[in-house]
Structures are given as structure tokens and as C-alpha cells.
Design a protein around this motif. Structure first.
Motif, PDB file in Angstrom:
ATOM      1  N   GLU A   1       0.833  -1.194   0.000  1.00 25.30           N
ATOM      2  CA  GLU A   1       0.000   0.000   0.000  1.00 25.30           C
ATOM      3  C   GLU A   1       0.872   1.251   0.000  1.00 25.30           C
ATOM      4  O   GLU A   1       1.829   1.357   0.768  1.00 25.30           O
ATOM      5  N   TYR A   2       0.523   2.196  -0.856  1.00 20.53           N
ATOM      6  CA  TYR A   2       1.247   3.460  -0.911  1.00 20.53           C
ATOM      7  C   TYR A   2       0.658   4.422   0.113  1.00 20.53           C
ATOM      8  O   TYR A   2      -0.518   4.772   0.059  1.00 20.53           O
ATOM      9  N   MET A   3       1.478   4.835   1.064  1.00 17.20           N
ATOM     10  CA  MET A   3       1.066   5.758   2.123  1.00 17.20           C
ATOM     11  C   MET A   3       1.688   7.113   1.789  1.00 17.20           C
ATOM     12  O   MET A   3       2.871   7.353   2.060  1.00 17.20           O
ATOM     13  N   GLU A   4       0.900   8.004   1.210  1.00 13.54           N
ATOM     14  CA  GLU A   4       1.436   9.202   0.568  1.00 13.54           C
ATOM     15  C   GLU A   4       2.105  10.194   1.503  1.00 13.54           C
ATOM     16  O   GLU A   4       2.935  11.011   1.063  1.00 13.54           O
ATOM     17  N   CYS A   5       1.807  10.159   2.794  1.00 15.65           N
ATOM     18  CA  CYS A   5       2.466  11.075   3.729  1.00 15.65           C
ATOM     19  C   CYS A   5       3.824  10.555   4.173  1.00 15.65           C
ATOM     20  O   CYS A   5       4.592  11.282   4.805  1.00 15.65           O
ATOM     21  N   GLY A   6       4.099   9.306   3.880  1.00 16.21           N
ATOM     22  CA  GLY A   6       5.385   8.734   4.253  1.00 16.21           C
ATOM     23  C   GLY A   6       5.418   8.299   5.706  1.00 16.21           C
ATOM     24  O   GLY A   6       4.387   8.058   6.343  1.00 16.21           O
ATOM     25  N   SER A   7       6.620   8.214   6.249  1.00 16.46           N
ATOM     26  CA  SER A   7       6.782   7.726   7.617  1.00 16.46           C
ATOM     27  C   SER A   7       6.566   8.846   8.624  1.00 16.46           C
ATOM     28  O   SER A   7       6.645  10.033   8.304  1.00 16.46           O
ATOM     29  N   LEU A   8       6.299   8.442   9.850  1.00 13.90           N
ATOM     30  CA  LEU A   8       5.938   9.383  10.907  1.00 13.90           C
ATOM     31  C   LEU A   8       7.030  10.420  11.141  1.00 13.90           C
ATOM     32  O   LEU A   8       6.733  11.581  11.451  1.00 13.90           O
ATOM     33  N   ASP A   9       8.284  10.037  10.987  1.00 16.35           N
ATOM     34  CA  ASP A   9       9.364  10.986  11.241  1.00 16.35           C
ATOM     35  C   ASP A   9       9.334  12.172  10.285  1.00 16.35           C
ATOM     36  O   ASP A   9       9.844  13.246  10.610  1.00 16.35           O
ATOM     37  N   SER A  10       8.722  12.004   9.101  1.00 14.18           N
ATOM     38  CA  SER A  10       8.639  13.108   8.150  1.00 14.18           C
ATOM     39  C   SER A  10       7.560  14.117   8.525  1.00 14.18           C
ATOM     40  O   SER A  10       7.437  15.163   7.884  1.00 14.18           O
TER      41      SER A  10
ATOM     42  N   VAL B   1       6.537   3.581  10.885  1.00 17.09           N
ATOM     43  CA  VAL B   1       5.125   3.921  11.073  1.00 17.09           C
ATOM     44  C   VAL B   1       4.727   4.834   9.916  1.00 17.09           C
ATOM     45  O   VAL B   1       5.295   5.911   9.750  1.00 17.09           O
ATOM     46  N   LEU B   2       3.781   4.396   9.101  1.00 19.53           N
ATOM     47  CA  LEU B   2       3.403   5.131   7.897  1.00 19.53           C
ATOM     48  C   LEU B   2       2.060   5.832   8.074  1.00 19.53           C
ATOM     49  O   LEU B   2       1.199   5.367   8.830  1.00 19.53           O
ATOM     50  N   VAL B   3       1.881   6.931   7.356  1.00 22.53           N
ATOM     51  CA  VAL B   3       0.656   7.735   7.434  1.00 22.53           C
ATOM     52  C   VAL B   3       0.181   8.023   6.010  1.00 22.53           C
ATOM     53  O   VAL B   3       0.986   8.334   5.130  1.00 22.53           O
ATOM     54  N   ASN B   4      -1.132   7.920   5.781  1.00 21.80           N
ATOM     55  CA  ASN B   4      -1.666   8.300   4.471  1.00 21.80           C
ATOM     56  C   ASN B   4      -2.451   9.606   4.579  1.00 21.80           C
ATOM     57  O   ASN B   4      -2.581  10.181   5.662  1.00 21.80           O
ATOM     58  N   SER B   5      -2.966  10.072   3.448  1.00 25.17           N
ATOM     59  CA  SER B   5      -3.622  11.387   3.412  1.00 25.17           C
ATOM     60  C   SER B   5      -4.946  11.398   4.158  1.00 25.17           C
ATOM     61  O   SER B   5      -5.486  12.469   4.445  1.00 25.17           O
ATOM     62  N   GLN B   6      -5.497  10.224   4.499  1.00 30.51           N
ATOM     63  CA  GLN B   6      -6.705  10.161   5.319  1.00 30.51           C
ATOM     64  C   GLN B   6      -6.377  10.186   6.810  1.00 30.51           C
ATOM     65  O   GLN B   6      -7.275  10.141   7.657  1.00 30.51           O
TER      66      GLN B   6
ATOM     67  N   ASP C   1       8.964  -3.879  23.013  1.00 27.76           N
ATOM     68  CA  ASP C   1       8.352  -3.055  21.966  1.00 27.76           C
ATOM     69  C   ASP C   1       7.566  -1.891  22.561  1.00 27.76           C
ATOM     70  O   ASP C   1       7.425  -0.839  21.934  1.00 27.76           O
ATOM     71  N   ILE C   2       7.047  -2.082  23.775  1.00 23.89           N
ATOM     72  CA  ILE C   2       6.321  -0.990  24.440  1.00 23.89           C
ATOM     73  C   ILE C   2       7.280   0.140  24.800  1.00 23.89           C
ATOM     74  O   ILE C   2       6.935   1.319  24.701  1.00 23.89           O
ATOM     75  N   TRP C   3       8.504  -0.206  25.215  1.00 25.65           N
ATOM     76  CA  TRP C   3       9.517   0.834  25.429  1.00 25.65           C
ATOM     77  C   TRP C   3       9.753   1.607  24.116  1.00 25.65           C
ATOM     78  O   TRP C   3       9.770   2.836  24.095  1.00 25.65           O
ATOM     79  N   SER C   4       9.939   0.887  23.015  1.00 25.05           N
ATOM     80  CA  SER C   4      10.196   1.527  21.722  1.00 25.05           C
ATOM     81  C   SER C   4       9.026   2.413  21.308  1.00 25.05           C
ATOM     82  O   SER C   4       9.217   3.479  20.713  1.00 25.05           O
ATOM     83  N   LEU C   5       7.812   1.973  21.627  1.00 18.72           N
ATOM     84  CA  LEU C   5       6.623   2.793  21.391  1.00 18.72           C
ATOM     85  C   LEU C   5       6.729   4.107  22.152  1.00 18.72           C
ATOM     86  O   LEU C   5       6.473   5.190  21.599  1.00 18.72           O
ATOM     87  N   GLY C   6       7.102   4.044  23.435  1.00 13.10           N
ATOM     88  CA  GLY C   6       7.211   5.247  24.252  1.00 13.10           C
ATOM     89  C   GLY C   6       8.236   6.222  23.704  1.00 13.10           C
ATOM     90  O   GLY C   6       7.984   7.433  23.626  1.00 13.10           O
ATOM     91  N   ILE C   7       9.398   5.710  23.297  1.00 18.23           N
ATOM     92  CA  ILE C   7      10.435   6.580  22.720  1.00 18.23           C
ATOM     93  C   ILE C   7       9.938   7.213  21.420  1.00 18.23           C
ATOM     94  O   ILE C   7      10.162   8.404  21.158  1.00 18.23           O
ATOM     95  N   SER C   8       9.229   6.439  20.613  1.00 17.61           N
ATOM     96  CA  SER C   8       8.696   6.956  19.344  1.00 17.61           C
ATOM     97  C   SER C   8       7.691   8.072  19.582  1.00 17.61           C
ATOM     98  O   SER C   8       7.659   9.065  18.835  1.00 17.61           O
ATOM     99  N   LEU C   9       6.862   7.939  20.609  1.00 20.06           N
ATOM    100  CA  LEU C   9       5.877   8.976  20.917  1.00 20.06           C
ATOM    101  C   LEU C   9       6.552  10.252  21.424  1.00 20.06           C
ATOM    102  O   LEU C   9       6.133  11.361  21.084  1.00 20.06           O
TER     103      LEU C   9
END
Length: 351
Positions: A144-153, A194-199, A247-255
Motif C-alpha cells: 500500500e502506498y502511504m502518501e504522507c510517508g513515515s511518521l518521522d517526516s 510507522v506510515l501515514v496516508n492522506s486520510q 516493543d512498548i519501550w520503543s513505542l514510548g520513545i517513538s511517541l
């Protein structure tokens, strides 16, 4: 390497073509995987060829390079590139991930793991899979193409608390789905995966280093060290094993990173990129948090419980989904599409 040449030294890992298979070491160890007919065969679990992939359970995806047009690069990683493509038969825009095969058994295992997760996982929080194929020394995934790209962008535009809560909900839901349905731990949770689309939909991707849990434990040390939990970094962790709490630690750092716009280590603003010092801070330093002037006590508490140094004190996925930070946002009207569209516009104007 051509026939008759000596085996390359351990520091060299050249790309190879099919005629190299069945020659001297290390190529002969791959003869059971890559055959001279142009197929990549994973012991009956999956067979990739130039016109698609056939899974052992009977599901087939027929897709090939000739089906695509308007190809342009949108990302680049360690092993290959990701391109935006248009699939002419279905008139669907897709993301085409190219992995250049190396003579590395670990990489082959990662390819099989990602294929298995992608084709089996049907969740609104996991990126959709359209098929895969193999040509010479390259494996291609169609996703699936997620047009907004990854969360860091999206960081430069900012991440307000209601949006951050929805992102947290999507990430926890995706990770819980992997654990509950397949007994899989992601092991590489970070904003770039973590990818985001235009919706404004938020989905997990990149499952190459994911692993099967054995009695709720995983042991192999893989993934990005900057987002690893303290228990995974400490000496001997690979022997003792770790759980999805890592993975929950990694989630916290990502947030924290999504909220502040920057990776939180090293602590105290020290200007260093030393991995060693970052690892020291993760193990011994205080857990990072977010600005209390911008984020509520509920938000800060959610991040705090994710970042307990002791993994036994971190909540389960089910408990995280019941946290008021999540439930309150689910009951609220959050314009995720508006946020995503505004972030796209902001990024385009800054380019």
C-alpha cells in the motif's frame, strides 16, 4: 564472482546472479533457496518468481515488473530502495520495495518473515500487501502506498496531543494484533516504520526483523539500537530473552520523538552521536518525557508507563488500550485527515 575464482573473504558480500549458485562456498549454501530456473524457494513456505509469489498454504499473488509504470524513488535503505509505482492492470498506486539479495542467511530469513507477516496480516493498522516477485538478485514487495510517508517526516509540522493519542492507539493496536494473531514481536518499532496516508490512517510496516515468540520470549538481538529497551541492551539479554514489553519501550520513545520533533537521546542536550553514550543513557539515565506545558498529565502518564526501566512494570497492550489517554481520544472528534493534509502542504512548501 565468476566460476573458477576464489571465494571472497569474510568482509566481502558481493551481489550475485543465478549462475553463481551451486559454485564454491559460500554460494553452494544457497542452492536450496535460489535455483537456476529463476525462483526463490523457501522450503515450501513461499516461492517467489518473476510473475509473483506462491505461498505454501495455497494463496497466490500474480504480479510482475511489466505491470508497472511511472516509477519514481521515494525512499532508500540499507538493502535497497522504495519506489512509487502505478499498477496498470488494477489502476492502483503502490509502493514497490526492492531488496537486493545478499549472500546472507539472516537476510533470507528476514525476507521470509516479512513475506509471512505481510500476506497473513489483515488489519487496519498494518500496511496492505499486494504481492511480491523475484528477478535475478532482487526481491520486490508490492505494498500500500502511504502518501504522507513515515511518521518521522511529519515532525516539523508538529504533533498535537489528540493526534499523538490516535497515533499511539494505532501503533498499540497493530502491535497487539501481531502478538495475539501470530505470536510475533516487531522488534524494530520506530517512527520510520510507522506510515501515514492522506486520510490520517496510521499503519505499521517493515517486519523483516520481527520474530516468533517462544513461550512469550524472544532472544535474537536485532533492530535499531537507538530504540531498544534497556533489557535488550544490557549484557546477556540475548541469552535471557525479552518480551513484547520491549516493543512498548520503543513505542514510548517513538511517541516522545513525535511530540518533541527530535530523538530524545543523549540526555541533557549533550552534542554527541556516540552510540555507546546513548546506550548508557538508555540503561542508566532517567526516561525522557514531554513538555508539561504542551501535553496533559494523561499523555505524560501514558508515556511514563511505557518507559519504565523494569519491563515487568510496563503494561500490556490490552492495558494500554484502556488507558484514559487512549480512550478519551477515541471518544473525541480528531481530524486526522486534516492534520495529515496540512503536514503534506507544509512539507511541500518547505521543499
Amino acid at each position: 564472482m565468476m566460476p573458477g575464482q576464489s571465494t571472497p573473504g569474510p568482509k566481502k558480500r558481493p551481489n550475485f546472479s543465478l549462475r553463481d549458485i551451486n559454485q564454491s562456498n559460500p554460494f553452494n549454501s544457497f542452492s536450496k533457496v535460489v535455483d537456476l530456473s529463476g525462483k526463490l524457494n523457501f522450503e515450501g513456505k513461499a516461492v517467489l518468481h518473476s510473475e509473483g509469489v506462491d505461498f505454501g498454504a495455497g494463496r497466490k499473488y500474480n504480479i510482475k515488473m511489466e505491470d508497472f509504470s511511472t516509477r519514481c524513488e521515494i525512499g532508500r535503505g540499507q538493502f535497497g530502495v522504495v519506489s512509487k509505482v502505478y499498477h496498470n492492470p488494477t489502476k492502483v498506486t503502490m509502493a514497490l520495495k526492492e531488496i537486493r539479495l545478499q549472500l546472507d542467511e539472516l537476510q533470507l530469513n528476514q525476507i521470509l518473515m516479512e513475506l509471512n507477516v505481510l500476506h497473513e496480516a489483515r488489519s487496519p493498522y498494518i500496511v496492505d500487501f499486494y504481492g511480491a516477485f523475484f528477478i535475478e538478485s532482487c526481491v520486490y514487495y508490492c505494498m500500500e502506498y502511504m502518501e504522507c510517508g513515515s511518521l518521522d517526516s511529519m515532525f516539523s509540522f508538529g504533533c498535537p496531543e489528540p493526534v499523538l493519542a490516535r497515533i499511539a492507539h494505532a501503533m498499540v493496536s497493530g502491535l497487539k494484533f501481531l502478538k495475539d494473531q501470530f505470536g510475533v514481536i516487531h522488534r524494530d518499532v520506530k517512527p520510520t516504520n510507522v506510515l501515514v496516508n492522506s486520510q490520517g490512517e496510521v499503519k505499521l510496516c517493515d517486519f523483516g526483523v520481527s520474530g516468533k515468540l517462544n513461550a512469550s520470549l524472544a532472544k535474537t538481538r536485532v533492530g535499531c539500537e537507538n530504540y531498544m529497551a534497556p533489557e535488550r541492551i544490557k549484557s546477556g539479554a540475548s541469552d535471557q530473552g525479552y518480551t513484547v514489553q520491549s516493543d512498548i519501550w520503543s513505542l514510548g520513545i517513538s511517541l516522545v520523538e513525535a511530540a518533541t520533533g527530535k530523538y530524545p537521546y543523549p540526555l541533557n542536550g549533550r552534542p554527541t552521536t556516540s552510540v555507546f553514550l546513548i546506550m548508557q543513557d538508555i540503561i542508566s539515565g532517567p526516561a525522557p518525557s514531554v513538555d508539561p506545558a504542551r501535553y496533559s498529565e494523561l499523555c505524560r502518564d501514558f508515556i511514563t508507563v511505557c518507559l519504565h526501566k523494569d519491563p515487568s512494570e510496563r503494561p500490556s497492550y490490552a492495558q494500554l488500550l484502556e488507558h484514559p489517554f487512549i480512550t478519551k481520544s477515541q471518544a473525541a472528534d480528531v481530524d486526522m485527515a486534516g492534520w495529515a493534509q496540512a503536514a503534506l502542504t507544509h512539507r511541500a512548501s518547505a521543499a
